[in-house]
Design a protein around this motif. Structure first.
Motif, PDB file in Angstrom:
ATOM      1  N   CYS A  37       1.320  -1.056   0.542  1.00  0.00           N
ATOM      2  CA  CYS A  37       0.059  -0.252   0.102  1.00  0.00           C
ATOM      3  C   CYS A  37       0.963   1.134   0.091  1.00  0.00           C
ATOM      4  O   CYS A  37       2.341   1.075   0.014  1.00  0.00           O
ATOM      5  N   PHE A  38       0.498   2.149  -0.441  1.00  0.00           N
ATOM      6  CA  PHE A  38       1.475   3.418   0.325  1.00  0.00           C
ATOM      7  C   PHE A  38       1.438   4.075   1.712  1.00  0.00           C
ATOM      8  O   PHE A  38       0.405   3.982   2.279  1.00  0.00           O
ATOM      9  N   ARG A  40       1.583   7.283   2.710  1.00  0.00           N
ATOM     10  CA  ARG A  40       0.832   8.224   2.584  1.00  0.00           C
ATOM     11  C   ARG A  40       1.740   8.974   3.871  1.00  0.00           C
ATOM     12  O   ARG A  40       2.878   8.771   3.761  1.00  0.00           O
ATOM     13  N   GLU A 159       6.787   2.413  -6.322  1.00  0.00           N
ATOM     14  CA  GLU A 159       6.047   2.801  -7.057  1.00  0.00           C
ATOM     15  C   GLU A 159       5.231   3.854  -6.227  1.00  0.00           C
ATOM     16  O   GLU A 159       5.604   4.088  -5.145  1.00  0.00           O
ATOM     17  N   THR A 160       5.274   4.728  -7.040  1.00  0.00           N
ATOM     18  CA  THR A 160       4.013   6.217  -6.658  1.00  0.00           C
ATOM     19  C   THR A 160       3.109   6.815  -7.295  1.00  0.00           C
ATOM     20  O   THR A 160       2.222   5.829  -8.022  1.00  0.00           O
ATOM     21  N   GLY A 161       2.252   7.726  -6.173  1.00  0.00           N
ATOM     22  CA  GLY A 161       1.549   7.691  -6.414  1.00  0.00           C
ATOM     23  C   GLY A 161       0.978   9.689  -5.874  1.00  0.00           C
ATOM     24  O   GLY A 161       2.369   9.737  -5.044  1.00  0.00           O
ATOM     25  N   THR A 162       0.029  10.176  -6.087  1.00  0.00           N
ATOM     26  CA  THR A 162       0.012  11.134  -6.056  1.00  0.00           C
ATOM     27  C   THR A 162      -0.712  11.750  -4.040  1.00  0.00           C
ATOM     28  O   THR A 162      -2.266  10.679  -4.183  1.00  0.00           O
ATOM     29  N   ASP A 163      -0.224  11.800  -3.106  1.00  0.00           N
ATOM     30  CA  ASP A 163      -0.548  11.733  -2.303  1.00  0.00           C
ATOM     31  C   ASP A 163      -2.275  12.794  -1.744  1.00  0.00           C
ATOM     32  O   ASP A 163      -1.749  13.250  -2.901  1.00  0.00           O
ATOM     33  N   VAL A 168       4.549  13.428  -3.366  1.00  0.00           N
ATOM     34  CA  VAL A 168       4.636  11.801  -3.669  1.00  0.00           C
ATOM     35  C   VAL A 168       4.509  11.180  -2.846  1.00  0.00           C
ATOM     36  O   VAL A 168       5.045  11.476  -2.112  1.00  0.00           O
ATOM     37  N   THR A 169       3.959  10.571  -2.883  1.00  0.00           N
ATOM     38  CA  THR A 169       3.714   9.066  -1.946  1.00  0.00           C
ATOM     39  C   THR A 169       4.297   8.064  -2.316  1.00  0.00           C
ATOM     40  O   THR A 169       4.089   7.858  -3.602  1.00  0.00           O
ATOM     41  N   ALA A 171       4.866   3.359  -2.690  1.00  0.00           N
ATOM     42  CA  ALA A 171       4.156   2.044  -2.120  1.00  0.00           C
ATOM     43  C   ALA A 171       5.471   0.767  -2.061  1.00  0.00           C
ATOM     44  O   ALA A 171       6.130   1.365  -2.217  1.00  0.00           O
TER      45      ALA A 171
END
Length: 291
Positions: A37-38, A40, A159-163, A168-169, A171
């Motif tokens: 999971c991220f 966060r 792996e990245t996502g947008t918080d 950037v957040t 995983a």
């Protein structure tokens, strides 16, 4: 499994996954430690490390607020403003939005201290402040490098996502998150971050948060919760833990921590049952582990 009970009737149940790592090896697990999971807001202590590596003049209160998901108390907002001043930045430089249910000024957003810390890092390194939240900016690249260093993975594998606040957040599996927290104090600058969190847990979170309750209830521990039911922590003996509620409910954290850390000899009697309270302030139920 954590249940919400009212007068003996189960109203809700939350499945919790957890893992503890020490010396590079898992020492306890519940559920699936390979769950990914991220991170966060559980990343915030790691995100503060580039700041302390860049400058040695950040006091405990400002460093703690850089690690915080704050509750908008006067002391917390004052610490954000002090860190912004140290960054020679203003509220207008914060690249986050207003938070629902709070005043419109950006300092009231619960991630404002984290963002102020990133602006202070920009000032120390001579980096442009505009766009500090974007993946290609040196701030976010530095955060990626620290996460990879702590978790002992290749930076390119993250792996990245947008918080929720725009940065950037990253995983990772729960096992790698726990490993990263077990190593936090051994990293350059990590002991300084840990000391600030332990000194000012009141700035890192709020009195009803499991991270705050753990830091108040167990000597030498530090902890940081994140969105969608994640919590990461580290103990004084180099144990790192990561705990994730499958459905994202943070209310399961405290009793789950008490049960899981109890296996490791950490006694947390105040976290075993968390009260369910009505609008009159009366306790009408409890949140407690069932197995």
């Amino acid at each position: 499994m954590v249940e919400v009970r009212r007068n003996g009737v189960v109203e809700a149940a939350h499945q919790v996954h957890a893992v503890a790592v020490r010396g590079g090896e898992p020492i306890a697990a519940a559920g699936d430690p390979s769950l990914r999971c991220f991170m966060r807001s559980s990343s915030k202590p790691l995100q503060a490390i580039p700041l302390v590596r860049a400058r040695d003049d950040v006091p405990d209160d400002e460093l703690a607020i850089a690690c915080a998901s704050h509750h908008d108390t006067p002391d917390q907002v004052a610490a954000v403003r002090a860190l912004l001043a140290r960054a020679e930045a203003t509220e207008a430089d914060l690249e986050l939005g207003p938070q629902e249910g709070r005043p419109p000024e950006l300092v009231h957003n619960n991630c404002s201290g984290n963002h102020a810390g990133m602006l202070a890092l920009c000032r120390a390194r001579g980096w442009p402040t505009q766009g500090y939240r974007l993946p290609e900016h040196p701030v976010q690249q530095a955060c990626r490098a620290v996460h990879a260093e702590a978790a002992e993975v290749e930076p390119e594998s993250l792996e990245t996502g947008t918080d929720g606040c725009g940065i950037v957040t990253f995983a990772l599996t729960l096992e790698r998150m726990a490993h990263a927290f077990s190593r936090l104090e051994s990293l350059a600058g990590g002991s300084r971050v840990a000391a600030a969190m332990r000194a000012r847990p009141d700035l890192v979170g709020g009195p009803d948060g499991a991270d705050y309750l753990l830091m108040r209830g167990a000597a030498g521990w530090l902890a940081k919760g994140g969105a969608e039911g994640l919590l990461c922590a580290a103990g004084p003996d180099g144990t790192g833990i990561a705990l994730k509620t499958e459905d994202g409910a943070s209310r399961a954290h405290a009793p789950a921590l008490a049960a899981f850390l109890g296996r490791l000899g950490v006694d947390l009697p105040d976290l075993v049952v968390r009260p369910v309270v009505n609008t009159r302030g009366e306790q009408v139920g409890g949140v407690v582990t069932s197995r």
